[in-house]
Structures are given as structure tokens and as C-alpha cells.
Design an enzyme around this catalytic site. Structure first.
Site, PDB file in Angstrom:
ATOM      1  N   SER A 136     -20.712 -17.850  43.002  1.00  0.00           N
ATOM      2  CA  SER A 136     -19.958 -17.292  41.890  1.00  0.00           C
ATOM      3  C   SER A 136     -20.514 -15.928  41.533  1.00  0.00           C
ATOM      4  O   SER A 136     -21.623 -15.570  41.892  1.00  0.00           O
ATOM      5  CB  SER A 136     -20.074 -18.209  40.675  1.00  0.00           C
ATOM      6  OG  SER A 136     -21.428 -18.185  40.243  1.00  0.00           O
ATOM      7  N   LYS A 137     -19.698 -15.232  40.807  1.00  0.00           N
ATOM      8  CA  LYS A 137     -20.021 -13.879  40.386  1.00  0.00           C
ATOM      9  C   LYS A 137     -21.279 -13.865  39.527  1.00  0.00           C
ATOM     10  O   LYS A 137     -22.021 -12.895  39.528  1.00  0.00           O
ATOM     11  CB  LYS A 137     -18.845 -13.360  39.569  1.00  0.00           C
ATOM     12  CG  LYS A 137     -18.556 -11.908  39.825  1.00  0.00           C
ATOM     13  CD  LYS A 137     -17.304 -11.498  39.117  1.00  0.00           C
ATOM     14  CE  LYS A 137     -17.127  -9.999  39.272  1.00  0.00           C
ATOM     15  NZ  LYS A 137     -15.897  -9.515  38.760  1.00  0.00           N
ATOM     16  N   ARG A 138     -21.474 -14.959  38.785  1.00  0.00           N
ATOM     17  CA  ARG A 138     -22.586 -14.981  37.836  1.00  0.00           C
ATOM     18  C   ARG A 138     -23.943 -14.776  38.522  1.00  0.00           C
ATOM     19  O   ARG A 138     -24.841 -14.217  37.955  1.00  0.00           O
ATOM     20  CB  ARG A 138     -22.574 -16.301  37.048  1.00  0.00           C
ATOM     21  CG  ARG A 138     -22.516 -16.068  35.556  1.00  0.00           C
ATOM     22  CD  ARG A 138     -22.178 -17.334  34.809  1.00  0.00           C
ATOM     23  NE  ARG A 138     -20.876 -17.866  35.191  1.00  0.00           N
ATOM     24  CZ  ARG A 138     -20.671 -19.126  35.553  1.00  0.00           C
ATOM     25  NH1 ARG A 138     -21.666 -19.983  35.582  1.00  0.00           N
ATOM     26  NH2 ARG A 138     -19.473 -19.552  35.869  1.00  0.00           N
ATOM     27  N   GLY A 159     -24.570 -13.061  41.300  1.00  0.00           N
ATOM     28  CA  GLY A 159     -24.671 -11.893  42.185  1.00  0.00           C
ATOM     29  C   GLY A 159     -23.297 -11.361  42.535  1.00  0.00           C
ATOM     30  O   GLY A 159     -22.293 -11.857  42.038  1.00  0.00           O
TER      31      GLY A 159
END
Ligand code: GLU
Length: 480
Positions: free
Chosen positions: A254-256, A258
Site C-alpha cells: 500500500s501507499k502508506r 512507500g
């Protein structure tokens, strides 16, 4: 031609190209090229609310940059176009009508308020949520009357009420699901656009797709698709669902944790060769210890039976390492092309510039590191940290460097071997260890305590610069 492999990458243009999207595209590309087939890019833009301006161009640009180039797509007609779903609406409507006439689909007039109520009741009763099939009992005549009267409706597929369905996935093996678990899926929405499920089946069939290779998150949609293929009496393509991409803590990538957009990695200086190499290994391996692969080798060796089931961990350290390896494998000229756009000095001597690249190449993690590492090859180092000077300069260093400058100046041939010999000879005469000269010399010439091989560096800097910088340092050290 009949048996030619045809695969597709079918992104929805909702923004940037996700690393997982590039992996899907790459595996499809490799599979197609391995078998001499065709790789198709299809844009799935039927969810107009999620459409983002420029997203299609961005996907195309990124795929081309990575070398995952398609044979057919919106700007490359292979006779199966259009390749954009919003330009194929008539087709989906036609096939939805065919299902209605075969009694495999029906009009549904339920309002979103009613659907919401049904859902709420199911949730309260702790039941799984699905459409309660109210409109399945509306007769065709009544439905047509209501449509003529202007009532809004969707088209839903009829899922058999009994029995079960099985299919084989190349990667996951046999999957069986009871029909009871499948919802009467909407096929055509009230805005006249198809849902993903209808569009994907119609397009995969009409575009002659032989193998559907995509992320595991689509596995749960397959039963609906199989039923549609059966209703139309079409052959189901081979299916291969790729393992999930995971963060190092095994959560879904997920974006969280990286970056997930390919363009972010590109902007950070990751080479396309490293990214492709890295992504190829997110789920696939060659069956031995080899780790460095270029596209051509991947094409040669890629097969689906070497794709694993278990989630693939995205290890950024591995990507960095691969970047270093691919930088080392680049020619100086190739690296120069990557470095030049960022280089702030005028390059007056191209061959000198290339030699500096050659010398520092081993030490680069990113092409841009060169900018920071190479300054002293193009101008005298601005200052030498006093603390560093104290560490490496003993009272006698000053006179020793002075002697060294004289020895260098006197050299007829200024090569790394003659330079090294001169330095070691002087150390011997002074009865000191060579490192007593080596460290302060590096500092005097580069302003740094680490760098490439000292003697190669001295040769490249050239006699005049080296002697001048040594003497300049001698002057400076006197003051410390
Ligand atoms: N449009 C889907 C996506 O955005 C494609 C799914 C498929 O490949 O069938 O990923």
C-alpha cells in the site's frame, strides 16, 4: 495464426501506473513474447466516475519507458479495436440484450434506496449482503412497459440458484464455488455503461484473448465470468492469477508504506532495467540462483509454471541493490546520457567526463549520486573540514606532502602505476607507512576521505591539478 497467444493488460485509467500494474503488464508481455504472441493494451474506462484526466497517457508513457511495449492498443490497431471500452458501448448493450433474450439476464428496477434497505436488513441479520432478486420475477412484458414509461433500470445476470462451478487456474489450481455464493451481478448500469464483468468477458472474447493473466484480486470475479462465457457459448481463456504484492510486514502493498507509483521510482533514479528485473522476481523466479536479468533473458525464460502462489514481498533494499548492479553494467556512454540532464558544469572534455564516470560507476546507487560525488573532478574542492584535517594531518604531514608534490611533478610518465610507485618509494625513504601519505593526499585532492582508487584518481585528475592541489593543501595545513 489460429493458435497464436494473445494476452492483454487492461488498466483502468484512475491515475498513475501502480507497481502491481506494471508487474501484470510485464508478465503478460513476457508471456506473449516468449510464445511469439501478441500483447494488447486495453483501456477499461467504464467507471466514468473514477476516470482521471491524463491517466491513459501516463500509463502508455510509463509502459513504453519500461520497455513493456504493446503490439495492439489505442494508437496501434491490430484489427480488434477500438481498444478503449467507452468506445465499445454498443457492443456491450448488444450482448446484454442477447442474454436477456436467452433468459440469462433481466431488467432490475430497484432504486438505490431499496437496495440500501435490503442491505441494511441483511447486515442486521448478520447475513452476507447480496441483491434479493426481487426483479427476477418481473415479466419481460412488464419490464418493457416500465422502460417505455421512462423508468430507470439496470440489467443483471441470472446466476443459477443451485449447483456449483469449478475452474482451473494455471497458478492456483482448481477452484470450486457454489452458485449460492454469487450475486446477480449488474451487467449494464442505469447510465448505459457496462460493468467491468460484462465488458471484460465480451472484450476478452472478441479480442481473441487466449490467456488472462492478472492480479489475484480478480480471482473472486472469475465465477461470474465463467457463467457469462457459458451463457454466450464462448470458450473460456486460460486463467492465471498472480500472487499478491506485500509490504515487508506481509500486509498488502500500500501507499502508506512507500511509493507504489512506477513514476515515483523513475523520478528517484531507478533504472528501467533494475525495475523490470526487480518486478519480474515479484512472483516469478528462474529456478536457480541467478538474480540479474535483462528483458531479453526474461523473455527467453519466463513461463507461468515458475510463478508461485504465495504473496511476493516488495523489498526496497533489493531494488536498490539491483539498481547498483545495473548501473555497473551500463557503459560509460549510456550512464552519461542519464547523468547529463542533471549535471551543472559545462562539459568541455567529453572523454574526461566519461572517464570520471568509469571511475565512479562502482560507487553509484543512482545516476544522480554522480553529481555529489564527482565535484572535485571538475573544480578544486572548496574547503577541507578542519576536523577531518586534524584527524589525518600530523605535524610532519605538511613537509611530507610537499615532498610528494615534488616527486609527482618530476614524473615523466603520469600513470597510476608510476604514481603508486613514487608514493611508496617516498614512504619507504621516510620510513613511514604508505597510508600516512595516502589519506592526507586523498583529502588534499578531493576534500573527502573516501572515493575511488587513489592512484587511478590521481592519474585522471592529471599532474598539473594534482601538484597544484597538493601545494595548496600544504599552505592551508600550515595554518591548522
Ligand atoms: N480493469 C481492471 C484493472 O483495473 C483489469 C482486470 C482484468 O485484468 O481483468 O485492473
Amino acid at each position: 495464426m489460429e493458435n497464436q497467444v494473445r494476452v492483454r493488460f487492461a488498466p483502468s485509467p484512475t491515475g498513475y501506473l501502480h507497481i502491481g500494474g506494471l508487474r501484470t503488464a510485464l508478465y503478460n508481455y513476457l508471456f506473449a513474447k516468449h510464445f511469439g504472441g501478441k500483447f494488447i493494451l486495453r483501456i477499461e474506462d467504464t467507471d466514468q466516475s473514477r476516470k482521471v484526466e491524463g491517466a491513459v497517457e501516463n500509463v502508455i508513457k510509463t509502459l513504453k519507458w519500461a520497455g513493456v511495449d504493446y503490439d495492439e492498443g489505442l494508437d496501434r490497431d491490430g484489427g480488434y479495436g477500438p481498444y478503449v471500452q467507452s468506445q465499445r458501448l454498443e457492443l456491450y448493450r448488444k450482448y446484454a440484450q442477447e442474454l436477456i433474450s436467452k433468459d440469462k439476464a433481466y431488467y432490475c428496477f430497484c432504486t438505490s434506496e431499496r437496495l440500501q434497505e435490503v442491505r441494511q436488513k441483511q447486515l442486521t441479520a448478520k447475513l452476507s449482503t447480496s441483491y434479493d432478486r426481487l426483479c427476477r420475477n418481473v415479466s419481460r412484458e412488464e419490464a418493457e412497459r416500465r422502460i417505455a414509461a421512462g423508468e430507470q433500470c439496470v440489467i443483471r445476470m441470472k446466476i443459477p440458484l443451485e449447483g456449483e462451478l469449478s475452474f482451473d487456474d494455471v497458478i492456483r489450481g482448481k477452484v470450486t464455488i457454489s452458485h449460492k455464493m454469487i450475486d446477480d451481478q449488474v451487467l449494464i448500469k442505469s447510465d448505459g455503461f457496462p460493468t467491468y464483468h460484462l465488458a471484460v468477458v465480451v472484450d476478452d472474447h472478441l479480442m481473441g484473448i487466449t490467456h488472462v493473466i492478472r492480479g489475484e484480486e480478480w480471482l473472486s470475479s472469475v465465477p461470474k465470468h465463467i457463467l457469462l462465457y457459458n451463457y454466450f457459448r464462448w470458450q473460456v481463456p486460460m486463467l492465471a492469477h498472480l500472487p499478491l504484492l506485500l509490504n515487508p510486514d506481509k500486509s498488502k502493498l500500500s501507499k502508506r508504506q512507500g511509493d507504489v507509483a512506477v513514476e515515483d521510482y523513475r523520478a528517484k533514479g531507478y533504472l528501467k532495467e533494475a525495475i523490470v528485473n526487480f518486478i519480474a522476481f515479484l512472483g516469478w523466479n528462474p529456478g536457480d540462483e541467478r538474480e540479474i536479468f535483462f528483458m531479453e533473458q526474461l523473455v527467453q525464460e519466463f513461463t507461468l509454471d515458475r510463478v508461485g502462489k504465495s504473496g511476493a514481498v516488495f523489498n526496497i533494499e533489493k531494488l536498490k541493490w539491483l539498481n547498483q548492479q545495473h548501473i555497473k553494467l551500463k557503459s560509460n556512454e549510456e550512464l552519461a546520457q542519464l547523468i547529463k540532464p542533471h549535471f551543472q558544469f559545462a562539459i568541455s572534455d567529453e572523454s574526461y567526463f566519461l572517464k570520471v564516470i568509469g571511475l565512479l560507476k562502482e560507487r553509484l546507487s543512482f545516476p544522480n549520486d554522480f553529481i555529489e560525488m564527482s565535484g572535485y573532478f571538475f573544480r578544486d574542492p572548496e574547503f577541507i573540514e578542519e576536523a577531518e584535517m586534524r584527524k589525518y594531518f600530523e605535524p610532519e604531514t605538511h613537509s611530507q606532502l610537499k615532498l610528494l608534490a615534488d616527486r609527482f611533478e618530476a614524473l615523466l610518465e603520469f600513470s597510476h602505476t608510476s604514481i603508486e610507485a613514487a608514493l611508496r618509494q617516498l614512504a619507504e625513504e621516510l620510513q613511514i607507512k604508505p597510508t600516512k601519505l595516502i589519506h592526507p593526499t586523498r583529502l588534499a585532492l578531493s576534500g573527502r576521505t573516501i572515493g575511488p582508487g587513489l592512484f587511478e584518481m590521481i592519474e585522471l585528475l592529471g599532474k598539473e591539478t594534482v601538484v597544484r592541489r597538493l601545494r595548496r593543501a600544504v599552505e592551508k595545513f600550515r595554518a591548522v
